[in-house]
Design an enzyme around this catalytic site. Structure first.
Site, mmCIF file in Angstrom:
data_model
loop_
_atom_site.group_PDB
_atom_site.id
_atom_site.type_symbol
_atom_site.label_atom_id
_atom_site.label_comp_id
_atom_site.label_asym_id
_atom_site.label_seq_id
_atom_site.Cartn_x
_atom_site.Cartn_y
_atom_site.Cartn_z
ATOM 1 N N HIS A 104 1.174 30.218 -6.248
ATOM 2 C CA HIS A 104 2.230 29.380 -5.672
ATOM 3 C C HIS A 104 3.612 29.773 -6.186
ATOM 4 C CE1 HIS A 104 -0.431 26.831 -3.510
ATOM 5 N NE2 HIS A 104 0.400 25.836 -3.378
ATOM 6 N N GLU A 148 -1.669 31.843 9.734
ATOM 7 C CA GLU A 148 -0.405 32.528 9.458
ATOM 8 C C GLU A 148 -0.249 33.842 10.219
ATOM 9 O OE1 GLU A 148 -2.402 31.195 7.234
ATOM 10 O OE2 GLU A 148 -1.241 29.683 6.158
#
Lengths: 353, 321
Positions: free
Chosen positions: A130, A61
């Protein structure tokens, strides 16, 4: 009759149109070209625009964010996607140290037209890593713009604005909004970044809300209306820059303020909005403003805990009643019946919005 | 290699050395009010690599960027004005020594977050590929950068997409005061690591400009053939302190003897002797070069000192494009 699309179709159409309009636009992210295409938001783009401009990427990322920034230095206009906001935390270095500052620290010589699409998860046990909603962290950083569209119309219009913008724009989508429907024009259009939307007019109380929580606010306002309380709803849409004018005008009229944000309480967007209001139009306030947020704890996974974690319409209703000096009511008293479990999207929120 | 090129490379190194020494000399005036990371002792790598580049090629660098910027053709006047915090500086006084840029020269910027610029340079290579252009992008990094995650991430992506990126690691053995021995396992081999990604890689003597030039030439030919990125590593030594104008061998993180052994390997003196022996360079020519450089630097300092500071309103400009 205006055509309706759901939120994901609106994002797909906006992306597609911007890619057609400008060959410098490209999109990359983990899963962009997989069979599910980021919940349908990237399906068919590779076939139409080619694998060079529509690509999957390594699970790296921070590096990939830097690579997107570097490509922007050569005139490209990258869209970077992450299927959860939580994954992109690895790229804070590149976002904060480079994307946000590049234009400023080199005296305006270069620009970084970069869109980072981030998804906020919720429900079905998404749990601590999440389902974070980190708009306040991004909004704290000078040089970034932050948007959180609620409706399919705004999802497309804000995406188009973000892609055409010459600055890094953080585009936050709530997973529970992906399924809702609403009118979306077929042509390409912009919704201006930095402009809030007056969703509903009312004289008694101002409710400023963001993203998915706007749907809860609308539900609350409809129920309050039955009790003779007229709530005005402002969907903030842009967290940075904040549309101060729309908020001030409304609070100056109603004298009461509730800010609803689907994330933690401390040091967040509601804190900022309430500060702005108290600094600028303190005398207009008839009662103390209130925040409706999550508690300052990580998201628990068990549905038994999560159902107490997420505030709903009833919490907004009671905050509104409290600011008006009225006693609290239960969901039953307000006529709210839960037709489905609380860890999946409310079926009454399908739209059109 | 022709004599003109050798003379040019000598001149380039000498020029950077004299500029850096002048900065060191005048730093105590407290008018250059930002950290400076001087390149003294490490000039050969910047000059040997950049002698292989065209104006259209790109270079990016770190906090220790003066040599790379100047070797790529960056404006000396604008760099000095930037270090002095002036409105005429290359970043309008908003960057300082650690954030220098000259787009006309293809120098796309330098930043001091260790490794931070590696993926950005890789992305420049990606942009070149997406636009089907022909330049290459060179990124200068230090030995500590290779410890960062983005080093691996960038090599991986550059290899995957066969990007026209040249990674040049200047190994000066220290990250501030921390030696390689506390940071990397003994015999860690970055050339082998790069090769494991399928990347062309080589290493050489970072104080021998001809060695650097030739090794770089081979690497760039590989990139230009479309074979993808290359990684080069050169050993060298920073003579002065990590940040600032002074020598600091006395504080105890390295020895005076070690410094002196590297001092004997001065890239400029040794190359000068070699060129004199070859009859390419005379003392008269060297004197002339010195005079020319001194005069250019004097002009640059005058420009920087006489330039105006940015107006207070500039604080609020360039937040958004």
């Amino acid at each position: 009759m205006i055509r309706e699309l759901n939120y994901t179709q609106a994002i797909l159409e906006g992306t597609d149109q911007c890619m057609t309009e400008n060959p410098a636009v490209y999109i990359m992210g983990l899963g962009v070209t997989d069979p599910k295409g980021i919940f349908g938001t990237t399906l068919g783009l590779k076939e139409k625009h080619g694998e060079k401009r529509v690509l999957d990427m390594p699970v790296a990322e921070n590096g990939m964010t830097g690579i997107a920034i570097g490509s922007a230095l050569t005139g490209m206009r990258p869209i970077l996607t992450h299927q959860r906001i939580d994954f992109m935390l690895l790229s804070f270095d590149q976002i904060i140290n480079n994307a946000a500052k590049w234009h400023y620290m080199f005296g305006g010589k270069m620009k970084i037209p970069l869109v980072i699409r981030l998804l906020v998860g919720r429900g079905w046990g998404q749990g601590p890593q999440h389902s974070q909603s980190l708009q306040a962290i991004f909004a704290h950083i000078p040089g970034l713009k932050v948007v959180m569209p609620t409706t399919p119309y705004d999802a497309k219009g804000l995406l188009v604005s973000a892609i055409r913008d010459d600055n890094p724009v953080i585009y936050i989508e709530h997973r529970w909004l992906h399924g809702i429907f609403g009118p979306v024009p077929e042509e390409t259009y912009e919704v201006p970044i930095g402009k809030a939307k007056l969703v509903r007019e009312g004289n008694d109380i101002t409710i400023v809300s963001l993203s998915y929580m706007t749907l809860e606010a609308i539900k609350a306002a409809e129920l309050l209306e039955k009790e003779g309380i007229h709530a005005e709803i402002i969907d903030l849409r842009s967290v940075k820059p904040i549309d101060e004018n729309t908020i001030m005008t409304s609070v100056a009229k109603t004298g009461r303020l509730i800010v609803v944000d689907g994330t933690w309480k401390s040091l967040g967007v509601p804190s900022e909005i309430i500060t702005l209001v108290t600094e600028k139009i303190f005398d207009s306030l008839k009662s103390a403003p209130k925040r409706i947020t999550f508690p300052d704890f990580p998201t628990p996974t068990s549905p038994a805990l999560a159902q107490h974690y997420y505030p709903r319409a009833i919490h907004i209703i009671n905050a509104a009643r409290k600011t008006m000096g009225l006693e609290e009511k239960t969901e039953e008293q307000m006529g709210i019946t839960q037709n489905n479990p609380l860890d999946v999207p409310d079926q009454s929120f399908k739209g059109p919005f | 290699m022709n004599s003109a090129l050798k003379k040019k490379m000598y001149f380039d190194m000498l020029r950077i050395r004299i500029i850096e020494e002048k900065i060191a000399q005048r730093y105590s005036e407290w008018e250059m009010r930002c950290p400076v990371h001087l390149s003294i002792g490490q000039e050969a790598i910047a000059c040997g690599v950049c002698a292989n580049l065209n104006q259209q090629d790109y270079v990016m660098s770190t906090h220790r960027a003066h040599a790379h910027y100047l070797a790529k053709g960056g404006s000396l006047k604008k760099m000095m004005a930037e270090i002095y915090g002036k409105a005429t500086g290359c970043s309008m006084g908003k960057g300082g020594s650690m954030h220098i840029v000259d787009l006309d020269a293809g120098f796309l910027g330098s930043t001091p977050i260790v490794g931070g610029v590696i993926p950005i340079a890789t992305g420049v290579g990606f942009g070149i590929t997406l636009k089907e252009e022909k330049q290459i992008c060179v990124v200068f990094i230090g030995d500590a950068s290779t410890e960062e995650g983005v080093f691996s991430e960038s090599l991986n992506f550059a290899a995957l997409k066969k990007l026209p990126v040249l990674f040049v690691c200047e190994n000066n053995f220290f990250s501030v005061y921390s030696p390689l021995s506390v940071r990397q396992p003994k015999d860690r081999d970055n050339v082998a690591i790069a090769k494991a990604y399928g990347i062309y890689a080589d290493k050489g003597d970072g104080n021998d400009i001809l060695d650097i030039y030739k090794i770089t030439r081979k690497a760039i030919l590989q990139i230009q053939k479309g074979n993808g990125p290359a990684y080069l590593e050169f050993d060298t030594y920073r003579w002065r302190e990590h940040c600032g104008p002074n020598f600091d061998n006395h504080i105890g993180y390295r020895t005076e003897d070690e410094y002196l052994s590297w001092r004997k390997r001065c890239p400029i003196e040794n190359f000068e002797n070699q060129l004199k022996e070859e009859g390419i360079l005379t003392t008269v020519e060297i004197d002339k070069m010195n005079t020319e450089i001194e005069s250019e630097i004097e002009q640059a300092f005058i420009f920087a000192k006489n330039s105006k500071f940015p107006d207070a309103t500039e604080l609020y400009s360039h937040l958004y494009a």
